[in-house]
Motif scaffolding. Sequence first.
Motif, PDB file in Angstrom:
ATOM      1  N   VAL A 234      -1.278  -1.409   6.911  1.00  0.00           N
ATOM      2  CA  VAL A 234      -2.445  -1.719   6.069  1.00  0.00           C
ATOM      3  C   VAL A 234      -2.179  -1.304   4.626  1.00  0.00           C
ATOM      4  O   VAL A 234      -2.478  -2.051   3.690  1.00  0.00           O
ATOM      5  CB  VAL A 234      -3.722  -1.037   6.626  1.00  0.00           C
ATOM      6  CG1 VAL A 234      -4.855  -1.090   5.623  1.00  0.00           C
ATOM      7  CG2 VAL A 234      -4.137  -1.675   7.937  1.00  0.00           C
TER       8      VAL A 234
ATOM      9  N   VAL B 214      -2.151  -3.804   1.414  1.00  0.00           N
ATOM     10  CA  VAL B 214      -3.004  -3.580   0.249  1.00  0.00           C
ATOM     11  C   VAL B 214      -2.164  -3.547  -1.027  1.00  0.00           C
ATOM     12  O   VAL B 214      -2.535  -4.158  -2.040  1.00  0.00           O
ATOM     13  CB  VAL B 214      -3.849  -2.293   0.408  1.00  0.00           C
ATOM     14  CG1 VAL B 214      -4.510  -1.894  -0.903  1.00  0.00           C
ATOM     15  CG2 VAL B 214      -4.895  -2.470   1.491  1.00  0.00           C
TER      16      VAL B 214
ATOM     17  N   ILE C 121      -0.971  -7.135  -1.831  1.00  0.00           N
ATOM     18  CA  ILE C 121      -2.092  -7.940  -2.331  1.00  0.00           C
ATOM     19  C   ILE C 121      -2.491  -7.483  -3.732  1.00  0.00           C
ATOM     20  O   ILE C 121      -2.710  -8.306  -4.627  1.00  0.00           O
ATOM     21  CB  ILE C 121      -3.288  -7.888  -1.355  1.00  0.00           C
ATOM     22  CG1 ILE C 121      -2.928  -8.609  -0.058  1.00  0.00           C
ATOM     23  CG2 ILE C 121      -4.533  -8.487  -1.986  1.00  0.00           C
ATOM     24  CD1 ILE C 121      -3.941  -8.413   1.062  1.00  0.00           C
TER      25      ILE C 121
ATOM     26  N   SER D 229     -10.011 -15.520  -1.759  1.00  0.00           N
ATOM     27  CA  SER D 229      -9.369 -15.679  -0.454  1.00  0.00           C
ATOM     28  C   SER D 229      -9.338 -14.369   0.329  1.00  0.00           C
ATOM     29  O   SER D 229      -9.136 -13.296  -0.235  1.00  0.00           O
ATOM     30  CB  SER D 229      -7.933 -16.188  -0.628  1.00  0.00           C
ATOM     31  OG  SER D 229      -7.939 -17.423  -1.277  1.00  0.00           O
ATOM     32  N   PHE D 230      -9.480 -14.501   1.633  1.00  0.00           N
ATOM     33  CA  PHE D 230      -9.402 -13.344   2.520  1.00  0.00           C
ATOM     34  C   PHE D 230      -7.938 -13.093   2.861  1.00  0.00           C
ATOM     35  O   PHE D 230      -7.202 -14.040   3.090  1.00  0.00           O
ATOM     36  CB  PHE D 230     -10.209 -13.628   3.798  1.00  0.00           C
ATOM     37  CG  PHE D 230     -10.218 -12.475   4.757  1.00  0.00           C
ATOM     38  CD1 PHE D 230     -11.089 -11.423   4.577  1.00  0.00           C
ATOM     39  CD2 PHE D 230      -9.336 -12.439   5.826  1.00  0.00           C
ATOM     40  CE1 PHE D 230     -11.097 -10.352   5.452  1.00  0.00           C
ATOM     41  CE2 PHE D 230      -9.335 -11.375   6.694  1.00  0.00           C
ATOM     42  CZ  PHE D 230     -10.217 -10.326   6.524  1.00  0.00           C
ATOM     43  N   PRO D 231      -7.455 -11.892   2.888  1.00  0.00           N
ATOM     44  CA  PRO D 231      -8.067 -10.596   2.691  1.00  0.00           C
ATOM     45  C   PRO D 231      -7.988 -10.097   1.250  1.00  0.00           C
ATOM     46  O   PRO D 231      -8.447  -9.001   0.945  1.00  0.00           O
ATOM     47  CB  PRO D 231      -7.262  -9.681   3.617  1.00  0.00           C
ATOM     48  CG  PRO D 231      -5.880 -10.243   3.557  1.00  0.00           C
ATOM     49  CD  PRO D 231      -6.085 -11.742   3.439  1.00  0.00           C
TER      50      PRO D 231
ATOM     51  N   ASN E 146      -9.712 -10.919  -1.210  1.00  0.00           N
ATOM     52  CA  ASN E 146     -11.041 -10.669  -1.776  1.00  0.00           C
ATOM     53  C   ASN E 146     -11.502  -9.235  -1.516  1.00  0.00           C
ATOM     54  O   ASN E 146     -12.214  -8.649  -2.322  1.00  0.00           O
ATOM     55  CB  ASN E 146     -12.059 -11.693  -1.292  1.00  0.00           C
ATOM     56  CG  ASN E 146     -12.274 -11.671   0.204  1.00  0.00           C
ATOM     57  OD1 ASN E 146     -11.484 -11.113   0.960  1.00  0.00           O
ATOM     58  ND2 ASN E 146     -13.338 -12.320   0.639  1.00  0.00           N
ATOM     59  N   LEU E 147     -11.092  -8.650  -0.401  1.00  0.00           N
ATOM     60  CA  LEU E 147     -11.446  -7.260  -0.108  1.00  0.00           C
ATOM     61  C   LEU E 147     -10.755  -6.308  -1.078  1.00  0.00           C
ATOM     62  O   LEU E 147     -11.371  -5.388  -1.613  1.00  0.00           O
ATOM     63  CB  LEU E 147     -11.073  -6.906   1.333  1.00  0.00           C
ATOM     64  CG  LEU E 147     -11.727  -7.760   2.429  1.00  0.00           C
ATOM     65  CD1 LEU E 147     -11.170  -7.392   3.798  1.00  0.00           C
ATOM     66  CD2 LEU E 147     -13.233  -7.621   2.381  1.00  0.00           C
ATOM     67  N   VAL E 148      -9.471  -6.553  -1.305  1.00  0.00           N
ATOM     68  CA  VAL E 148      -8.702  -5.719  -2.233  1.00  0.00           C
ATOM     69  C   VAL E 148      -9.212  -5.937  -3.659  1.00  0.00           C
ATOM     70  O   VAL E 148      -9.368  -4.983  -4.424  1.00  0.00           O
ATOM     71  CB  VAL E 148      -7.188  -6.022  -2.125  1.00  0.00           C
ATOM     72  CG1 VAL E 148      -6.392  -5.245  -3.153  1.00  0.00           C
ATOM     73  CG2 VAL E 148      -6.693  -5.723  -0.714  1.00  0.00           C
TER      74      VAL E 148
END
Length: 186
Positions: free
Chosen positions: A13, A17, A20, A151-153, A155-157
Amino acid sequence: MGTSILIGLAILVFVAVVVIYNGLVNKNQMVKNGWADIDVQLKRRADLIPQLVTTVKGFAAHENSLFEDVVAKRGAALAAGDDPQARGAAESALSQPVARLVAVAEAYPELKSDQNFLDLQNELSDTENKIEMARRFFNGAVREMNTRVQSFPANLVAAMFGFREKAFFEIQTADRALPSVDFKGE
């Protein structure tokens, strides 16, 4: 065994991260680079406009309202700053009187043969082409950045680190039309 799987997942993970995040930084830098290119060309155009106005002014003294319009809209464009939406609107507003200025100049045969005017007109035309190329590059970089931010993932970062969508640099459709100039005064 279970702890090593959790550690492995945590490392995976973390690496994801980092990858990304670095991708978002790269796209953000492309947007900044694209904007810097546009800004350079817009400043070049802003520097050419007073020279063009001065040259045409000598031949077309009765066009004072046009000259005032060009000067005022050039000032507004320079004052618009680095906000692509505000700058795009100001530059669109400037494009129409500049196009009219060039069209007015075409009505004066002695001006059309003036080498200084021809050089300025060619430089302005070249600069307009460079602005268009820089705008395309910038808008492509913005499109890539916005796609990444949505875009996922990623967008979370992006949300975690404050990356946001960027605004495109657009000109109004009406500004793309050829200017109409009436030399008959009717």
